[in-house]
Write a protein that holds these residues in place. Sequence first.
Motif: not given
Length: 250
Positions: A173-178, A186-195
């Motif tokens: 998730l961090d790799y994508v968000s940065r 990733v899981y949907r729940t993780d993606a929701a945290l970095m909407g």
Amino acid sequence: MRPSRILSSLLLSLALPLAAHAGQLTVSAAASLTDAFKEIGPRFEAARPGTTVRFNFAASGALLQQISQGAPADVFASADQATMDRGMKQNLLDTATRHDFAANSLVLIEPAQQGPEIRTLHDLNGPKVKRIAIGKVESVPVGAYTKQALETADLWPVLQSKFVQGDSVRQVLDYVSRGEVDAGFVYRTDAALMGNKVKIVMTVTGHTPVTYPVAVVADSRNKAAARDFVDYLQGAQAQAILARYGFSKP
């Protein structure tokens, strides 16, 4: 001091550390459960006075390896059934206490601002996508789910040169968000945290269901509290918290 008092003092000094230990519950849990479990922990402590919950979050495979090497743990919560099965086969976990308590879904994401506008899995094989973050297949369940899905789509061999492997779903998730990669799984729940930093492209199919099992560790020194925690996860209060973070019932 009389011998009887000396003996009583010695027994008390020995008992105090044991009592302190008995009140601590160590829960080793999949990284994707971090936020939900951090909220569940204090609620469980309030329901079971005298118990303090300590969490250890990491990839499920890494946690199981820690337990096999003697790391202290009372409860193990995995993001997949395969890792839990390995723990059972190694006699590291109490089979009778195993329960599924949550479910999730696998999603393909891209950076919110600079993504190449991926629409399908086959777009990953295009020239605009140069780096794809996935979890390590051997130890990170999201990586195993990803491999299954890409094999179903006949894309696993052709995409391997683009993979950037993460030690946990949160690292992916961090790799994508940065914006360090063009896409990730990733899981949907993780993606929701970095909407605001990532964009869900699609829900990915072609893999075994993403379900979360939990069990008491066989060598737990606090089995009563560990069993209570396993039961608590299936109760209304914990299920409501999990639902708020995007998990569904298994």
